[in-house]
Design a protein around this motif. Structure first.
Motif, PDB file in Angstrom:
ATOM      1  N   THR A  11      -7.250   2.884  11.559  1.00  0.00           N
ATOM      2  CA  THR A  11      -7.050   4.129  12.298  1.00  0.00           C
ATOM      3  C   THR A  11      -8.390   4.835  12.483  1.00  0.00           C
ATOM      4  OG1 THR A  11      -4.973   4.301  11.124  1.00  0.00           O
ATOM      5  CG2 THR A  11      -5.696   6.260  12.292  1.00  0.00           C
ATOM      6  N   GLU A  38      -8.280  18.132  -6.332  1.00  0.00           N
ATOM      7  CA  GLU A  38      -8.845  18.451  -5.029  1.00  0.00           C
ATOM      8  C   GLU A  38      -9.731  19.679  -5.123  1.00  0.00           C
ATOM      9  OE1 GLU A  38      -6.259  19.547  -1.823  1.00  0.00           O
ATOM     10  OE2 GLU A  38      -8.007  19.639  -0.517  1.00  0.00           O
ATOM     11  N   PHE A  42     -16.265  10.270   4.958  1.00  0.00           N
ATOM     12  CA  PHE A  42     -14.965   9.702   4.577  1.00  0.00           C
ATOM     13  C   PHE A  42     -15.108   8.877   3.292  1.00  0.00           C
ATOM     14  CE2 PHE A  42     -11.753   6.316   4.788  1.00  0.00           C
ATOM     15  CZ  PHE A  42     -10.600   7.077   4.883  1.00  0.00           C
ATOM     16  N   ALA A  95      -4.422   3.189  -4.621  1.00  0.00           N
ATOM     17  CA  ALA A  95      -5.839   2.907  -4.386  1.00  0.00           C
ATOM     18  C   ALA A  95      -6.638   3.163  -5.663  1.00  0.00           C
ATOM     19  CB  ALA A  95      -6.356   3.776  -3.243  1.00  0.00           C
ATOM     20  N   ASP A  98      -2.344   6.940  -2.402  1.00  0.00           N
ATOM     21  CA  ASP A  98      -3.663   7.251  -2.963  1.00  0.00           C
ATOM     22  C   ASP A  98      -3.742   6.876  -4.445  1.00  0.00           C
ATOM     23  OD1 ASP A  98      -1.916   9.644  -2.201  1.00  0.00           O
ATOM     24  OD2 ASP A  98      -2.961  10.444  -3.964  1.00  0.00           O
ATOM     25  N   MET A 114      -3.374   8.702  10.366  1.00  0.00           N
ATOM     26  CA  MET A 114      -4.668   9.067   9.782  1.00  0.00           C
ATOM     27  C   MET A 114      -4.492   9.435   8.312  1.00  0.00           C
ATOM     28  SD  MET A 114      -6.538  11.459  12.598  1.00  0.00           S
ATOM     29  CE  MET A 114      -6.421  11.137  14.354  1.00  0.00           C
ATOM     30  N   MET A 150       0.816  -1.218   0.000  1.00  0.00           N
ATOM     31  CA  MET A 150       0.000   0.000   0.000  1.00  0.00           C
ATOM     32  C   MET A 150       0.848   1.265   0.000  1.00  0.00           C
ATOM     33  SD  MET A 150      -3.251  -0.165  -0.282  1.00  0.00           S
ATOM     34  CE  MET A 150      -3.586   1.237  -1.331  1.00  0.00           C
ATOM     35  N   ARG A 165      -7.300  18.159   5.006  1.00  0.00           N
ATOM     36  CA  ARG A 165      -8.530  18.961   5.120  1.00  0.00           C
ATOM     37  C   ARG A 165      -9.613  18.220   5.889  1.00  0.00           C
ATOM     38  NH1 ARG A 165      -9.992  22.171   0.139  1.00  0.00           N
ATOM     39  NH2 ARG A 165     -11.829  20.851   0.006  1.00  0.00           N
ATOM     40  N   LEU A 166      -9.797  16.960   5.542  1.00  0.00           N
ATOM     41  CA  LEU A 166     -10.810  16.147   6.223  1.00  0.00           C
ATOM     42  C   LEU A 166     -10.500  16.014   7.711  1.00  0.00           C
ATOM     43  CD1 LEU A 166     -11.606  12.959   4.084  1.00  0.00           C
ATOM     44  CD2 LEU A 166     -13.261  14.561   5.052  1.00  0.00           C
ATOM     45  N   PHE A 218      -2.160   8.430   6.250  1.00  0.00           N
ATOM     46  CA  PHE A 218      -1.890   7.230   5.457  1.00  0.00           C
ATOM     47  C   PHE A 218      -3.166   6.420   5.236  1.00  0.00           C
ATOM     48  CE2 PHE A 218      -0.771   2.665   5.198  1.00  0.00           C
ATOM     49  CZ  PHE A 218      -0.185   2.689   3.941  1.00  0.00           C
ATOM     50  N   TYR A 219      -3.939   6.316   6.297  1.00  0.00           N
ATOM     51  CA  TYR A 219      -5.191   5.564   6.189  1.00  0.00           C
ATOM     52  C   TYR A 219      -6.082   6.163   5.095  1.00  0.00           C
ATOM     53  CZ  TYR A 219      -9.434   3.108   7.654  1.00  0.00           C
ATOM     54  OH  TYR A 219     -10.557   2.328   7.688  1.00  0.00           O
ATOM     55  N   ALA A 220      -6.236   7.494   5.125  1.00  0.00           N
ATOM     56  CA  ALA A 220      -7.084   8.153   4.122  1.00  0.00           C
ATOM     57  C   ALA A 220      -6.480   8.001   2.722  1.00  0.00           C
ATOM     58  CB  ALA A 220      -7.259   9.630   4.471  1.00  0.00           C
ATOM     59  N   ARG A 221      -5.162   8.081   2.641  1.00  0.00           N
ATOM     60  CA  ARG A 221      -4.515   7.956   1.331  1.00  0.00           C
ATOM     61  C   ARG A 221      -4.707   6.546   0.782  1.00  0.00           C
ATOM     62  NH1 ARG A 221       1.306  10.490   0.898  1.00  0.00           N
ATOM     63  NH2 ARG A 221       0.607  10.801  -1.236  1.00  0.00           N
ATOM     64  N   SER A 222      -4.683   5.552   1.672  1.00  0.00           N
ATOM     65  CA  SER A 222      -4.848   4.173   1.201  1.00  0.00           C
ATOM     66  C   SER A 222      -6.240   3.967   0.621  1.00  0.00           C
ATOM     67  CB  SER A 222      -4.598   3.187   2.343  1.00  0.00           C
ATOM     68  OG  SER A 222      -5.748   3.086   3.154  1.00  0.00           O
ATOM     69  N   ARG A 223      -7.132   4.961   0.863  1.00  0.00           N
ATOM     70  CA  ARG A 223      -8.486   4.866   0.306  1.00  0.00           C
ATOM     71  C   ARG A 223      -8.660   5.829  -0.870  1.00  0.00           C
ATOM     72  NH1 ARG A 223     -10.312   1.398   4.600  1.00  0.00           N
ATOM     73  NH2 ARG A 223      -8.492   0.134   4.292  1.00  0.00           N
ATOM     74  N   GLY A 224      -7.553   6.314  -1.392  1.00  0.00           N
ATOM     75  CA  GLY A 224      -7.614   7.113  -2.611  1.00  0.00           C
ATOM     76  C   GLY A 224      -7.686   8.608  -2.392  1.00  0.00           C
ATOM     77  N   VAL A 225      -7.613   9.040  -1.131  1.00  0.00           N
ATOM     78  CA  VAL A 225      -7.712  10.468  -0.838  1.00  0.00           C
ATOM     79  C   VAL A 225      -6.294  11.051  -0.773  1.00  0.00           C
ATOM     80  CG1 VAL A 225      -8.575  12.177   0.788  1.00  0.00           C
ATOM     81  CG2 VAL A 225      -9.821  10.030   0.466  1.00  0.00           C
ATOM     82  N   ALA A 226      -6.014  12.036  -1.597  1.00  0.00           N
ATOM     83  CA  ALA A 226      -4.663  12.611  -1.653  1.00  0.00           C
ATOM     84  C   ALA A 226      -4.340  13.367  -0.367  1.00  0.00           C
ATOM     85  CB  ALA A 226      -4.522  13.528  -2.862  1.00  0.00           C
ATOM     86  N   ARG A 227      -3.058  13.553  -0.141  1.00  0.00           N
ATOM     87  CA  ARG A 227      -2.579  14.079   1.130  1.00  0.00           C
ATOM     88  C   ARG A 227      -3.274  15.378   1.571  1.00  0.00           C
ATOM     89  NH1 ARG A 227       1.774  13.154   4.433  1.00  0.00           N
ATOM     90  NH2 ARG A 227       2.182  14.920   5.784  1.00  0.00           N
ATOM     91  N   GLU A 228      -3.312  16.384   0.689  1.00  0.00           N
ATOM     92  CA  GLU A 228      -3.903  17.675   1.070  1.00  0.00           C
ATOM     93  C   GLU A 228      -5.383  17.517   1.448  1.00  0.00           C
ATOM     94  OE1 GLU A 228      -2.797  20.755   1.578  1.00  0.00           O
ATOM     95  OE2 GLU A 228      -0.720  20.119   1.238  1.00  0.00           O
ATOM     96  N   GLU A 229      -6.066  16.712   0.673  1.00  0.00           N
ATOM     97  CA  GLU A 229      -7.493  16.504   0.935  1.00  0.00           C
ATOM     98  C   GLU A 229      -7.683  15.735   2.247  1.00  0.00           C
ATOM     99  OE1 GLU A 229      -9.529  15.113  -2.506  1.00  0.00           O
ATOM    100  OE2 GLU A 229     -11.453  14.885  -1.485  1.00  0.00           O
ATOM    101  N   ASN A 249     -12.795   9.874  -5.291  1.00  0.00           N
ATOM    102  CA  ASN A 249     -11.432   9.895  -5.830  1.00  0.00           C
ATOM    103  C   ASN A 249     -11.094   8.616  -6.588  1.00  0.00           C
ATOM    104  OD1 ASN A 249     -10.043  12.454  -5.059  1.00  0.00           O
ATOM    105  ND2 ASN A 249     -10.846  11.860  -3.057  1.00  0.00           N
ATOM    106  N   VAL A 250     -11.517   7.489  -6.039  1.00  0.00           N
ATOM    107  CA  VAL A 250     -11.166   6.221  -6.686  1.00  0.00           C
ATOM    108  C   VAL A 250     -11.887   6.076  -8.030  1.00  0.00           C
ATOM    109  CG1 VAL A 250     -11.456   3.708  -6.489  1.00  0.00           C
ATOM    110  CG2 VAL A 250     -10.462   5.016  -4.598  1.00  0.00           C
TER     111      VAL A 250
END
Lengths: 277, 453
Positions: A92, A117, A102, A80, A77, B395, A52, B411-412, B397-408, A109-110
């Motif tokens: 987490t 963004e 979320f 993913a 990302d 947090m 990942m 923000r979340l 990394f977790y969000a990124r692993s779901r396709g959400v880019a770092r800046e976004e 995005n996916v």
């Protein structure tokens, strides 16, 4: 529909300079279910994090391709978006961010990999409708979507939330990192059935990482691999699961003395690391 | 005494003696008020200017603030141009709330629609002085805030211009939220607004106040204001105060609420703008069974410095206070929060809570949280805490692993960080205003990150 391939080739991974994976080879096709078994400290979670793209895991050698595209060059990302999914062993919590909010960001995005963004999220109506269907399928209370992600969730709720995300994101390949750990047998069954439904619907290739046989009673693997001392030492069919269940890892030790040395060293290292915490 | 420790010379220029005389002549106010202003001016002259050795000013440096460069605004007629400046925000607030009063550059520009007040009196302060002098004389700067609090309070008491009075008579429950909009725009650079809220026994109301800069040039501005709240027995007030000045504005505010027997106050502050803020926000629970909930949403960027000093004074038994402040910081900004819970000897069975959490988004930003307790009663429950942390990489990394880019993802996570304070605010438009203001400030960060200059 053409079937995609996830190919892990000679993967070497280190944490804090210490090599954990020492050349892992594994090929998974869409629609296949693979199980990866191994004792504690054999490198199972390292493999899932490295796939990942967790920044603490340093890849020194090898490649991971999804349908020929190199994953190791991509940000997490982007992986993913390319169709890779990891169900975390320890998801987490993100306080203040609801499961629905979320997931809406994740799904947007996916499904729209070119999105920038700030551009619109997918329509709330369509999203809600789809999420409700998926939650129904997993026997989840709709109220669950309004809770803050993994915040105060029980072990079972966390794993179910992971499977809900899997179900919404519909990845080409999913790695389930000890998704059965800490769950009672009913919870294991519910989670496993959820995975099977998704896998059947979108033909996801699944890699189940586990210590135990019981989840494999529900998610039936066609291929079983033993990770030992940082490499895959044995690959076979479902009969390997029964063999491990009956005989444990002693025969693996004897058969692969070099891997056994590495395994011992890694276990000591892991124990020392735990002491340091 | 060393002059080096004084942050600025005492008043000069526009706030000196000659200017004060001109100011009084221009105001044309009744004798009792003129006398009050003169007393306050004398207090101002006699009160030492803040020194960097003063506890409240140790972390807050106002040497660059030159009071003499500003002058108290004189009365003027608002123009059509003023209305144009105010219109977008005023109309926006009108869509969410029943009716409101607007000031631009310390003069009243829009009055409330009296048919929508549900029995309350809601007027600008100059009108209140003319039409309801007994109320103003009784409550203005006499009970909740007094001119002798410090030099800036005295300055405000002598020179206040503009402001609103919300008075709700006994037993009157005003259902629809009211609003007050305070703007500085065009050439205007000084605002001395005063907010006075009085709820008689059993009265209920909601007021949303917002102060903001409206297309001002890149020049210094000053706000020296005060907020006074007096709640009678069983009264209920929801008060929201959002400060969103531009980053050239010096913001000083003395704010205090007296909460009477069984009265309930919910007070939310949004601190987003200003170059430098020094705010004292105090609740006094002076009747048995009184309760106050205090919420703070602060977000700073650039070189902003916001300092909040909160007090929860428990002066009667069975009183409750619950304070939750949340701050986000980026760039080189700084947040200072110093909270004090004080429980008097007689205030047995007090239940008091204070918490300040900060999310630090940059290596160069800094948050200081200093909780404090002074307890003289022996049968109380007081809890306090403060945290400061970075955005959690797990947090992200977790969000990124779901396709959400770092800046976004950031923000979340930041939005989520404020959620538990938003959850306490029942007015959806207020939550939305704060959310959007925080998002806008985060966005500025993304732009600077992309184009480092």
């Amino acid at each position: 529909m053409s079937s995609k391939v996830l190919k892990i080739d000679n993967l070497h991974v280190a944490i804090a300079g210490k090599e954990i994976l020492k050349g892992v080879n594994l090929t998974i096709r869409q629609g296949e279910v693979h199980a990866l078994m191994g004792p504690n400290g054999s490198g199972k979670s390292t493999l899932s994090y490295a796939l990942m793209g967790h920044p603490n895991y340093e890849v020194s050698e090898g490649s991971v391709t999804l349908d020929g595209r190199e994953m190791l060059e991509l940000e997490p990302d982007e992986r993913a978006k390319a169709g890779l999914f990891l169900a975390f062993q320890y998801p987490t919590s993100i306080p203040g961010v609801t499961v629905a909010n979320f997931l809406r960001h994740a799904v947007t995005n996916v499904r729209n990999p070119e999105r920038k963004e700030g551009e619109d999220l997918i329509s709330m109506r369509d999203f809600r409708k789809e999420m409700r269907e998926r939650m129904d399928e997993l026997g989840m209370d709709p109220e669950f979507a309004r809770r803050y992600l993994n915040e105060g969730f029980s072990g079972g709720e966390k794993k179910r939330a992971e499977v809900l995300q899997l179900s919404m994101l519909q990845p080409a390949f999913a790695v389930l990192d000890e998704t059965d750990s800490g769950l009672d047998i009913d919870a294991v069954r519910i989670v496993a059935e959820g995975v099977n439904k998704v896998a059947a619907r979108v033909s996801t290739g699944v890699l189940v990482i586990t210590h135990y046989k019981r989840i494999l009673d529900y998610i039936k693997p066609g291929f079983v691999h033993i990770l030992y001392g940082g490499r895959i030492v044995e690959s076979g069919g479902p009969e390997l699961v029964d063999l491990l269940e009956k005989e444990g890892y002693d025969w693996v030790r004897e058969k692969y003395p070099e891997a056994a040395r590495d395994e011992d060293e890694m276990e000591q290292h892991a124990a020392a690391g735990q002491l340091a915490h | 005494m060393s002059s080096a420790s004084t942050m600025s010379p005492p008043a000069a220029g526009g706030f000196g003696e000659a200017s004060f005389e001109t100011f009084l002549k221009d105001r044309d106010e009744p004798a009792w008020l003129v006398r009050r202003r003169k007393d306050a001016f004398a207090t101002f002259q006699a009160t030492p200017w803040p020194k960097s050795s003063d506890e409240e000013w140790r972390r807050t440096d106002i040497r660059a603030f030159k009071l003499g460069a500003f002058a108290a605004p004189l009365r003027r007629q608002t123009s059509a141009a003023d209305q144009t400046i105010l219109a977008p925000l005023y109309d926006g607030m009108s869509a969410h709330y029943a009716t409101g009063i607007a000031h631009l550059n310390a003069s009243v520009a829009r009055s409330a629609d009296s048919s929508k007040l549900g029995g309350a009196l809601f007027v600008d302060l100059a009108t209140a002085v003319k039409e309801h002098p007994e109320l103003v004389e009784r409550y203005l700067l006499t009970q909740a805030v007094t001119p002798d609090a410090d030099a800036l309070s005295a300055l405000h008491a002598a020179f206040w211009t503009g402001g609103t009075l919300l008075y709700v008579p006994k037993g009157v429950k005003v259902e629809a939220p009211l609003f007050s909009l305070i703007g500085l725009g065009g050439a205007g650079n000084v605002d001395m607004d005063h907010t006075l809220i009085v709820l008689e026994d059993g009265a209920e109301a909601t007021l949303v106040r917002e102060s903001t800069s409206l297309g001002r040039p890149d020049t210094p501005a000053l706000h020296a204001g005060a907020v006074e709240i007096v709640l009678g027995r069983g009264a209920k007030l929801q008060f929201v105060n959002i400060q969103n000045w531009d980053q050239q504005t010096w913001h000083f505010s003395r704010e205090r609420a007296l909460v009477g027997r069984d009265a309930q106050l919910q007070w939310t502050v949004g601190g987003l703008g200003s170059r430098l803020s020094k705010v004292n926000q105090e609740v006094v629970l002076n009747g048995e069974g009184a309760s106050a909930q205090v919420n703070g949403v602060l977000f700073t960027g650039g070189r902003q410095h916001l300092a909040y000093f909160t007090r929860q004074d428990h002066a009667a038994p069975h009183t409750t206070s619950d304070l939750l402040y949340k701050g986000g910081l980026k760039d080189h900004s700084r947040l200072v929060w110093r909270g004090m819970i004080r429980v008097e000897k007689d205030a047995q069975r007090t239940d008091a809570y204070q918490k300040d959490d900060n999310l630090v988004l940059s290596d160069s930003a800094r948050a200081d949280s200093i909780p404090g307790l002074e307890i003289e009663a022996n049968d109380v429950r007081c809890t306090h805490g403060a945290t400061a942390g970075r955005v959690d990489e797990d947090m992200i990394f977790y969000a990124r692993s779901r396709g959400v880019a770092r800046e976004e993802a950031i923000r979340l996570i930041v939005e989520g960080f404020f959620a538990n304070v938003y959850d306490r605010i029942t007015l959806e438009p207020v939550r939305e205003t704060l959310r959007q203001a925080v998002a806008a400030k985060l966005e500025q960060r993304a732009e600077t990150a992309r184009n480092p200059s």
